[in-house]
Enzyme design. Structure first.
Site, PDB file in Angstrom:
ATOM      1  N   ASP A  24      -7.916  -1.156   2.190  1.00 39.28           N
ATOM      2  CA  ASP A  24      -7.409  -0.524   3.404  1.00 39.28           C
ATOM      3  C   ASP A  24      -8.151  -1.094   4.610  1.00 39.28           C
ATOM      4  O   ASP A  24      -9.381  -1.171   4.601  1.00 39.28           O
ATOM      5  CB  ASP A  24      -7.617   0.991   3.331  1.00 39.28           C
ATOM      6  CG  ASP A  24      -7.021   1.713   4.509  1.00 39.28           C
ATOM      7  OD1 ASP A  24      -5.788   1.903   4.519  1.00 39.28           O
ATOM      8  OD2 ASP A  24      -7.782   2.081   5.429  1.00 39.28           O
ATOM      9  N   ASN A  32      -3.376  -1.479  17.021  1.00 42.09           N
ATOM     10  CA  ASN A  32      -2.051  -1.135  17.532  1.00 42.09           C
ATOM     11  C   ASN A  32      -2.139  -0.389  18.862  1.00 42.09           C
ATOM     12  O   ASN A  32      -1.392  -0.672  19.792  1.00 42.09           O
ATOM     13  CB  ASN A  32      -1.272  -0.290  16.520  1.00 42.09           C
ATOM     14  CG  ASN A  32      -0.702  -1.111  15.392  1.00 42.09           C
ATOM     15  OD1 ASN A  32      -0.488  -2.311  15.520  1.00 42.09           O
ATOM     16  ND2 ASN A  32      -0.458  -0.462  14.265  1.00 42.09           N
ATOM     17  N   ASP A  41       0.889  -6.497  13.975  1.00 37.50           N
ATOM     18  CA  ASP A  41       1.665  -7.251  12.989  1.00 37.50           C
ATOM     19  C   ASP A  41       1.062  -8.632  12.759  1.00 37.50           C
ATOM     20  O   ASP A  41       1.003  -9.121  11.631  1.00 37.50           O
ATOM     21  CB  ASP A  41       3.118  -7.393  13.436  1.00 37.50           C
ATOM     22  CG  ASP A  41       3.887  -6.089  13.375  1.00 37.50           C
ATOM     23  OD1 ASP A  41       3.391  -5.131  12.739  1.00 37.50           O
ATOM     24  OD2 ASP A  41       4.982  -6.018  13.960  1.00 37.50           O
ATOM     25  N   ASP A  67      -1.358  -0.457   6.327  1.00 36.28           N
ATOM     26  CA  ASP A  67      -2.472  -1.415   6.278  1.00 36.28           C
ATOM     27  C   ASP A  67      -3.192  -1.354   4.938  1.00 36.28           C
ATOM     28  O   ASP A  67      -4.375  -1.643   4.850  1.00 36.28           O
ATOM     29  CB  ASP A  67      -3.434  -1.150   7.427  1.00 36.28           C
ATOM     30  CG  ASP A  67      -4.029   0.252   7.394  1.00 36.28           C
ATOM     31  OD1 ASP A  67      -3.501   1.122   6.667  1.00 36.28           O
ATOM     32  OD2 ASP A  67      -5.028   0.489   8.095  1.00 36.28           O
TER      33      ASP A  67
END
Length: 160
Positions: A24, A32, A41, A67
């Site tokens: 993770d 973001n 992205d 993620d």
């Protein structure tokens, strides 16, 4: 899940080992939020490309969502899994630096092993997931400790 089930059946049949690594990206939401979803992205594509390159040809790498990634690694022993987790973390940190210019991203990796942790698909994933969250908690505590004013100097660390 289908691939992991096949690998577990092979482990049962042949008596070989298997590592399941749940990964993770820590602080991905900040990428973001601070830099936009296009940059997020971009980070995911960059990291996932490096993740695939780091794995052996017979390992299976998949994005579980968001993620989170999983690596199914036949024959991988605990020492090799620990080394791979360290290297993957370095790749995640570098991918984050490309976007933010600083060490904002880290990778938490939890690993379970067959046969030591059993042959059940759900149990192996759950064990790896629990271990990943333990690593994530350690990363969070380290980040909190490092961000406290004066702590770095009190420990004699060099502040850049």
């Amino acid at each position: 899940f289908v691939h992991l089930a096949r690998e577990l059946a092979r482990c049962r049949r042949t008596g070989t080992a298997l590592a399941v690594m749940v990964c993770d990206l820590d602080n991905f939401k900040q990428i973001n939020d601070l830099y936009g979803h296009l940059e997020g992205d971009k980070l995911l594509r960059d990291f996932s490309g490096h993740l695939k390159e780091m794995c052996r040809g017979y390992d299976y790498v998949a994005r579980m969502g968001g993620d989170e990634f999983v690596v199914v690694a036949p024959g991988m022993k605990p020492d090799a899994a620990e080394e791979k987790a360290k290297r993957l973390n370095e790749l995640a940190v570098e991918a984050g630096k490309k976007i933010s210019g600083r060490s904002l991203i880290a990778l938490s990796v939890g690993t379970s092993f067959c046969p030591e942790d059993g042959f059940d698909l759900e149990h192996l994933l759950a064990a790896a997931d629990r271990r990943m969250y333990s690593v994530k908690q350690i990363h969070h505590e380290q980040a909190e400790h490092e961000s406290r004013p004066g702590d770095a100097q009190a420990r004699g660390a060099t502040v850049n």
